[in-house]
Design a protein around this motif. Sequence first.
Motif, PDB file in Angstrom:
ATOM      1  N   ALA A  70       0.834  -1.206   0.000  1.00 54.48           N
ATOM      2  CA  ALA A  70       0.000   0.000   0.000  1.00 54.48           C
ATOM      3  C   ALA A  70       0.866   1.253   0.000  1.00 54.48           C
ATOM      4  O   ALA A  70       0.553   2.244  -0.673  1.00 54.48           O
ATOM      5  CB  ALA A  70      -0.928  -0.011   1.216  1.00 54.48           C
ATOM      6  N   ARG A  71       1.971   1.218   0.749  1.00 54.01           N
ATOM      7  CA  ARG A  71       2.872   2.368   0.802  1.00 54.01           C
ATOM      8  C   ARG A  71       3.520   2.618  -0.553  1.00 54.01           C
ATOM      9  O   ARG A  71       3.679   3.766  -0.977  1.00 54.01           O
ATOM     10  CB  ARG A  71       3.942   2.140   1.863  1.00 54.01           C
ATOM     11  N   SER A  72       3.890   1.529  -1.253  1.00 58.62           N
ATOM     12  CA  SER A  72       4.498   1.668  -2.572  1.00 58.62           C
ATOM     13  C   SER A  72       3.519   2.283  -3.563  1.00 58.62           C
ATOM     14  O   SER A  72       3.872   3.181  -4.338  1.00 58.62           O
ATOM     15  CB  SER A  72       4.962   0.297  -3.078  1.00 58.62           C
ATOM     16  N   GLU A  73       2.263   1.804  -3.531  1.00 58.68           N
ATOM     17  CA  GLU A  73       1.249   2.376  -4.418  1.00 58.68           C
ATOM     18  C   GLU A  73       0.993   3.842  -4.083  1.00 58.68           C
ATOM     19  O   GLU A  73       0.841   4.682  -4.977  1.00 58.68           O
ATOM     20  CB  GLU A  73      -0.054   1.584  -4.303  1.00 58.68           C
ATOM     21  N   LEU A  74       0.947   4.124  -2.777  1.00 57.96           N
ATOM     22  CA  LEU A  74       0.691   5.496  -2.353  1.00 57.96           C
ATOM     23  C   LEU A  74       1.806   6.424  -2.803  1.00 57.96           C
ATOM     24  O   LEU A  74       1.556   7.532  -3.289  1.00 57.96           O
ATOM     25  CB  LEU A  74       0.543   5.553  -0.836  1.00 57.96           C
ATOM     26  N   GLN A  75       3.065   5.980  -2.655  1.00 54.36           N
ATOM     27  CA  GLN A  75       4.183   6.823  -3.060  1.00 54.36           C
ATOM     28  C   GLN A  75       4.155   7.104  -4.559  1.00 54.36           C
ATOM     29  O   GLN A  75       4.494   8.205  -4.999  1.00 54.36           O
ATOM     30  CB  GLN A  75       5.505   6.175  -2.666  1.00 54.36           C
ATOM     31  N   SER A  76       3.734   6.097  -5.341  1.00 48.43           N
ATOM     32  CA  SER A  76       3.633   6.309  -6.784  1.00 48.43           C
ATOM     33  C   SER A  76       2.569   7.351  -7.108  1.00 48.43           C
ATOM     34  O   SER A  76       2.780   8.242  -7.938  1.00 48.43           O
ATOM     35  CB  SER A  76       3.307   4.987  -7.484  1.00 48.43           C
ATOM     36  N   ARG A  77       1.432   7.255  -6.415  1.00 43.93           N
ATOM     37  CA  ARG A  77       0.350   8.209  -6.653  1.00 43.93           C
ATOM     38  C   ARG A  77       0.741   9.612  -6.188  1.00 43.93           C
ATOM     39  O   ARG A  77       0.457  10.603  -6.860  1.00 43.93           O
ATOM     40  CB  ARG A  77      -0.917   7.752  -5.935  1.00 43.93           C
ATOM     41  N   VAL A  78       1.397   9.665  -5.027  1.00 45.73           N
ATOM     42  CA  VAL A  78       1.800  10.972  -4.499  1.00 45.73           C
ATOM     43  C   VAL A  78       2.858  11.606  -5.375  1.00 45.73           C
ATOM     44  O   VAL A  78       2.851  12.808  -5.623  1.00 45.73           O
ATOM     45  CB  VAL A  78       2.301  10.817  -3.045  1.00 45.73           C
ATOM     46  N   ALA A 101      10.188  21.768  -4.733  1.00 45.77           N
ATOM     47  CA  ALA A 101       9.367  21.010  -3.786  1.00 45.77           C
ATOM     48  C   ALA A 101       8.671  19.842  -4.466  1.00 45.77           C
ATOM     49  O   ALA A 101       8.551  18.758  -3.895  1.00 45.77           O
ATOM     50  CB  ALA A 101       8.337  21.934  -3.142  1.00 45.77           C
ATOM     51  N   SER A 102       8.223  20.037  -5.705  1.00 46.90           N
ATOM     52  CA  SER A 102       7.500  18.976  -6.396  1.00 46.90           C
ATOM     53  C   SER A 102       8.398  17.809  -6.768  1.00 46.90           C
ATOM     54  O   SER A 102       7.918  16.702  -7.013  1.00 46.90           O
ATOM     55  CB  SER A 102       6.844  19.531  -7.670  1.00 46.90           C
ATOM     56  N   LEU A 103       9.708  18.026  -6.787  1.00 47.72           N
ATOM     57  CA  LEU A 103      10.644  16.958  -7.146  1.00 47.72           C
ATOM     58  C   LEU A 103      11.184  16.205  -5.940  1.00 47.72           C
ATOM     59  O   LEU A 103      11.936  15.245  -6.105  1.00 47.72           O
ATOM     60  CB  LEU A 103      11.825  17.550  -7.933  1.00 47.72           C
ATOM     61  N   LYS A 104      10.808  16.638  -4.726  1.00 42.45           N
ATOM     62  CA  LYS A 104      11.284  15.936  -3.536  1.00 42.45           C
ATOM     63  C   LYS A 104      10.575  14.601  -3.389  1.00 42.45           C
ATOM     64  O   LYS A 104       9.548  14.346  -4.008  1.00 42.45           O
ATOM     65  CB  LYS A 104      11.060  16.787  -2.285  1.00 42.45           C
ATOM     66  N   GLU A 128       7.871  14.714   5.005  1.00 47.41           N
ATOM     67  CA  GLU A 128       7.229  15.640   5.929  1.00 47.41           C
ATOM     68  C   GLU A 128       8.043  16.931   6.001  1.00 47.41           C
ATOM     69  O   GLU A 128       9.261  16.926   5.858  1.00 47.41           O
ATOM     70  CB  GLU A 128       7.128  15.023   7.326  1.00 47.41           C
ATOM     71  N   THR A 129       7.356  18.017   6.245  1.00 46.16           N
ATOM     72  CA  THR A 129       7.996  19.303   6.425  1.00 46.16           C
ATOM     73  C   THR A 129       7.287  20.030   7.559  1.00 46.16           C
ATOM     74  O   THR A 129       6.262  19.561   8.061  1.00 46.16           O
ATOM     75  CB  THR A 129       7.937  20.130   5.122  1.00 46.16           C
ATOM     76  N   SER A 130       7.842  21.154   7.971  1.00 42.65           N
ATOM     77  CA  SER A 130       7.194  21.913   9.035  1.00 42.65           C
ATOM     78  C   SER A 130       6.055  22.733   8.447  1.00 42.65           C
ATOM     79  O   SER A 130       6.027  23.051   7.259  1.00 42.65           O
ATOM     80  CB  SER A 130       8.199  22.833   9.726  1.00 42.65           C
ATOM     81  N   LEU A 131       5.106  23.076   9.307  1.00 40.84           N
ATOM     82  CA  LEU A 131       3.984  23.897   8.879  1.00 40.84           C
ATOM     83  C   LEU A 131       4.482  25.251   8.361  1.00 40.84           C
ATOM     84  O   LEU A 131       3.928  25.797   7.402  1.00 40.84           O
ATOM     85  CB  LEU A 131       3.013  24.082  10.053  1.00 40.84           C
ATOM     86  N   HIS A 132       5.529  25.768   8.978  1.00 41.98           N
ATOM     87  CA  HIS A 132       6.099  27.045   8.540  1.00 41.98           C
ATOM     88  C   HIS A 132       6.587  26.966   7.096  1.00 41.98           C
ATOM     89  O   HIS A 132       6.296  27.855   6.275  1.00 41.98           O
ATOM     90  CB  HIS A 132       7.254  27.428   9.464  1.00 41.98           C
ATOM     91  N   GLN A 133       7.321  25.894   6.751  1.00 44.01           N
ATOM     92  CA  GLN A 133       7.845  25.759   5.399  1.00 44.01           C
ATOM     93  C   GLN A 133       6.732  25.559   4.384  1.00 44.01           C
ATOM     94  O   GLN A 133       6.802  26.080   3.264  1.00 44.01           O
ATOM     95  CB  GLN A 133       8.836  24.593   5.350  1.00 44.01           C
ATOM     96  N   LEU A 178       4.671  17.276   2.754  1.00 40.84           N
ATOM     97  CA  LEU A 178       5.033  18.300   1.778  1.00 40.84           C
ATOM     98  C   LEU A 178       3.986  18.379   0.673  1.00 40.84           C
ATOM     99  O   LEU A 178       3.495  17.366   0.186  1.00 40.84           O
ATOM    100  CB  LEU A 178       6.408  17.981   1.179  1.00 40.84           C
ATOM    101  N   LEU A 179       3.653  19.602   0.276  1.00 43.25           N
ATOM    102  CA  LEU A 179       2.676  19.865  -0.778  1.00 43.25           C
ATOM    103  C   LEU A 179       1.317  19.244  -0.459  1.00 43.25           C
ATOM    104  O   LEU A 179       0.704  18.571  -1.286  1.00 43.25           O
ATOM    105  CB  LEU A 179       3.187  19.349  -2.130  1.00 43.25           C
ATOM    106  N   THR A 180       0.869  19.442   0.780  1.00 44.74           N
ATOM    107  CA  THR A 180      -0.490  19.049   1.162  1.00 44.74           C
ATOM    108  C   THR A 180      -1.417  20.256   1.153  1.00 44.74           C
ATOM    109  O   THR A 180      -2.507  20.213   0.577  1.00 44.74           O
ATOM    110  CB  THR A 180      -0.491  18.399   2.556  1.00 44.74           C
ATOM    111  N   LEU A 181      -0.987  21.341   1.771  1.00 41.95           N
ATOM    112  CA  LEU A 181      -1.807  22.540   1.821  1.00 41.95           C
ATOM    113  C   LEU A 181      -1.821  23.268   0.480  1.00 41.95           C
ATOM    114  O   LEU A 181      -2.841  23.844   0.077  1.00 41.95           O
ATOM    115  CB  LEU A 181      -1.299  23.467   2.927  1.00 41.95           C
ATOM    116  N   GLN A 182      -0.698  23.231  -0.241  1.00 41.78           N
ATOM    117  CA  GLN A 182      -0.599  23.969  -1.499  1.00 41.78           C
ATOM    118  C   GLN A 182      -1.640  23.538  -2.539  1.00 41.78           C
ATOM    119  O   GLN A 182      -2.318  24.390  -3.131  1.00 41.78           O
ATOM    120  CB  GLN A 182       0.825  23.850  -2.062  1.00 41.78           C
TER     121      GLN A 182
END
Length: 350
Positions: free
Chosen positions: A151-159, A202-205, A210-215, A251-255
């Motif tokens: 499930a993690r592998s599929e999720l990482q591909s989708r993300v 950021a999109s290539l990371k 995970e990142t901080s809320l500030h970033q 990362l890139l959740t709120l954006q």
Amino acid sequence: MAFNPTMQAIDAKELIPDLCQVRSLLWLVLFSEALVIVLILLTSGVQYFSWDSFGLLSFYVQWVGLLSAASLCRLRLLLPPLTLNQLTFLSFVLIQLVNFLMSTLTLYVLNYVMLEDYGWDWIIRNQLVSAILGALLLHYFYVQMQNRLHARSELQSRVQALQSRIRPHFLFNSMNIIASLIHANPDKAEQAVEDLSELFRASLKMAGTETSLHQEIELCKKYINIEQLRLGQRLSVDWQVHTSLQASIPLLTLQPVIENAIYHGIAPSEHGGEVSIEIKALQNRLHIYVSNPVCLNTHQLNEKGNQMALDNITHRLQALYGHDARVDTEQTEERFTIHLSYQQTVPSES
């Protein structure tokens, strides 16, 4: 249960779940009692059900189960990364050792305190039963680990697909804006290029980072700055942050949530509107609200794409913070609101 001895080292937490949680202990107690009832029914039947045997066997099985769970819970925290064979062997030996010690203690109590006649064959029988149940339990852990990794592998591909995709219209509009500003306002053009490069970086990371809320907020503001150049006074953003900026967020959740709010609620409207973003912590749970005006003439057209983005964000949050992470939506005649919430160790509002 075939294990590959050449498998790379894995963390014990991958194979052994957290058996110290209340829910896990509750299921262990219920399963142990069910096992005791089955054993009593097999030996005495329903008519001659022995409550004395039930009490004694329950006491023994519960102690073995709880001590084994406590030992495995401690083992998963102390062991360094090992191969799957090594982890399985150590876990199996630990379960057998706990069972042997409890069997020996129980045999002493029965023979020398309660004057019951139990021999070493009773310990051997217990060890055989423990070996079978221990092997089944570890096989269950193995299957669960495989499911999680899959499930993690599929999720990482989708993300990764989600993170690496920037809407073409946004990219083209940004480049046109930058081109128009090069001569008219070089400083703004330079700032727009820097903001766009940060979004690409950021999109290539790595997916799931995970990142901080500030970033994350700073990244969102860079995106909003670019959209502001295109939409001008039609776009206004209201930030209300009432919690620690050190709280973690994928990362890139709120954006993309803000991007959806602008894409569906601001850009299609002739008069624009305000995107409201509120972030707060209540009882160690982080809550994020993103609200935008409702543009009825494009709602049905963009509903499918909007839902796909929300599903991806939901899967990302649940993969990192558990299944109690939620992404809810609410729509009135005037506003559309997305509510993200998940458990976090952050200071709560006073």
